[in-house]
Scaffold this motif. Structure first.
Motif, PDB file in Angstrom:
ATOM      1  N   ALA A 123      -2.752  -2.617  -2.030  1.00  0.00           N
ATOM      2  CA  ALA A 123      -2.988  -1.917  -3.301  1.00  0.00           C
ATOM      3  C   ALA A 123      -3.369  -0.456  -3.057  1.00  0.00           C
ATOM      4  O   ALA A 123      -2.955   0.439  -3.800  1.00  0.00           O
ATOM      5  N   ASP A 126      -0.264   1.409  -2.258  1.00  0.00           N
ATOM      6  CA  ASP A 126       0.500   1.663  -3.496  1.00  0.00           C
ATOM      7  C   ASP A 126      -0.035   2.895  -4.219  1.00  0.00           C
ATOM      8  O   ASP A 126       0.737   3.710  -4.740  1.00  0.00           O
ATOM      9  N   LYS A 127      -1.363   3.037  -4.251  1.00  0.00           N
ATOM     10  CA  LYS A 127      -1.969   4.183  -4.932  1.00  0.00           C
ATOM     11  C   LYS A 127      -1.613   5.499  -4.246  1.00  0.00           C
ATOM     12  O   LYS A 127      -1.606   6.554  -4.875  1.00  0.00           O
ATOM     13  N   ASP A 131       4.434   1.978   0.527  1.00  0.00           N
ATOM     14  CA  ASP A 131       5.043   0.668   0.311  1.00  0.00           C
ATOM     15  C   ASP A 131       4.058  -0.470   0.567  1.00  0.00           C
ATOM     16  O   ASP A 131       4.019  -1.044   1.656  1.00  0.00           O
ATOM     17  N   GLY A 132       3.273  -0.821  -0.451  1.00  0.00           N
ATOM     18  CA  GLY A 132       2.314  -1.906  -0.315  1.00  0.00           C
ATOM     19  C   GLY A 132       2.984  -3.245  -0.105  1.00  0.00           C
ATOM     20  O   GLY A 132       2.523  -4.069   0.704  1.00  0.00           O
ATOM     21  N   GLU A 133       4.082  -3.481  -0.813  1.00  0.00           N
ATOM     22  CA  GLU A 133       4.804  -4.755  -0.676  1.00  0.00           C
ATOM     23  C   GLU A 133       5.375  -4.896   0.734  1.00  0.00           C
ATOM     24  O   GLU A 133       5.312  -5.965   1.340  1.00  0.00           O
TER      25      GLU A 133
END
Length: 348
Positions: A123, A126-127, A131-133
């Motif tokens: 997360a 992502d912020k 690429d968090g995923e």
């Protein structure tokens, strides 16, 4: 006439020594012959002298004294920022000082707090527009990492993330554009470096603990404890319950099972079906529930020896716990804690 000759030779020698001194300083501050990226860790509390010694040890500078002197003359001896850095080849003293102080290197700076889960790290990525995923996918591909200790992590289908617990919490300074696999690799390397520094493998053998058991217990301590001084005592409770085959009944494992951090767990939450729910299973969950820091890891290896089997959080805002030996004492402490919560709600 003789005095003119002496004066000439005096100026000549002064000029020669000045030129040699200038050349020596320039040579010492210039890049070394290292032609590879080198990872350097600046630990919290390190001084510019500590950093200079480490840089000379890794052959990134030629003279640690001149590195420190240069930093002093630049007025930047107090500007060090703790973290793990990747030093590119051909970095001279000015470039190195920039990297470790004002972050002028073209880097991605990521601080991972102690006790963060893989999902919380994702997360945060992502912020930052990263690429968090992809990071979570990389965390679930332990076969991609040749680190010597990774092979000892069990491959259990019940685990939510294969490398959860081993993503060492610190500040990472990586080249911008570094992919998720690169970041996970650095986290694993930092975990392994900490193990080697502390001589963990031999200590685990002495205590008849597997690495997985150690890290899983540390991850629970990290999530349950709020005051670090209590970590060894909480560790002692966990070991005492495991010793007599009592369910751990740890709220933090339920939070992990739910996949969310709830301010207050309800009775129905304790019934959730999950291999991580220690209210329902005996023994440890199938893997760590967070990525613990050094103090929780140390507490898991060096628990306080006592006869406590229970603890409950105080509701007085201290972050401390009440510890008890029997269930009767534990129930009394729960009521005591509830009264504190009620008193805290009353107007002053």
């Amino acid at each position: 006439m003789k005095w003119l000759v002496r004066l000439f030779f005096t100026f000549l020698m002064v000029g020669l020594f000045s030129a040699l001194g200038y050349w020596y300083v320039e040579h010492s501050l210039s890049p070394t012959s290292v032609k590879r990226v080198v990872e350097v860790e600046v630990k919290s509390g390190d001084s510019i002298v500590d950093v200079g010694r480490e840089l000379e040890r890794q052959e990134l500078i030629k003279n640690d004294f001149l590195f420190v002197a240069y930093a002093f003359l630049q007025g930047r001896t107090k500007d060090l920022k703790a973290g793990v850095y990747e030093v590119p080849p051909d970095s001279g003293t000015p470039e190195l000082l920039n990297i470790f102080t004002d972050g002028s290197q073209n880097v991605m700076r990521l601080t991972v707090p102690e006790g963060f889960t893989a999902e919380k790290i994702a997360a945060k990525l992502d912020k930052k527009g990263l690429d968090g995923e992809g990071f979570l996918k990389a965390v679930n591909r332990k076969e991609n990492y040749p680190d010597s200790f990774v092979k000892d992590i069990p491959t259990d289908p019940k685990r939510r993330y294969q490398l959860e617990g081993y993503l060492y919490p610190t500040t990472y300074n990586l080249p911008k554009g570094a992919d998720s696999k690169h970041l996970v690799q650095k986290m694993l390397q930092q975990f392994e470096r900490n193990m080697e520094r502390e001589g963990i493998q031999s200590k685990l053998k002495e205590k008849n603990l597997t690495m997985e058991e150690w890290v899983t217990i540390a991850s629970i301590i990290e999530r349950e404890g709020r005051v670090e001084e209590e970590f060894p005592r909480i560790a002692g409770v966990i070991y005492n319950r495991l010793k007599v085959n009592k369910k751990l009944q740890v709220d933090a494992t339920v939070q992990y099972a739910l996949g969310e951090q709830k301010a207050r767990l309800l009775y129905k939450d304790l019934k959730v079906k999950s291999p991580y729910n220690t209210y329902q299973i005996k023994g440890l969950p199938p893997g760590p529930i967070s990525n613990p820091g050094p103090k929780a890891l140390r507490a898991a290896l060096e628990p306080e020896e006592h006869s406590y089997s229970y603890y409950v959080t105080r509701k007085d805002g201290s972050g401390l716990h009440y510890f008890s030996r029997t269930e009767k004492e534990h129930l009394q402490n729960i009521e005591r804690s509830k009264k504190e919560a009620t008193q805290g709600e009353q107007p002053q």
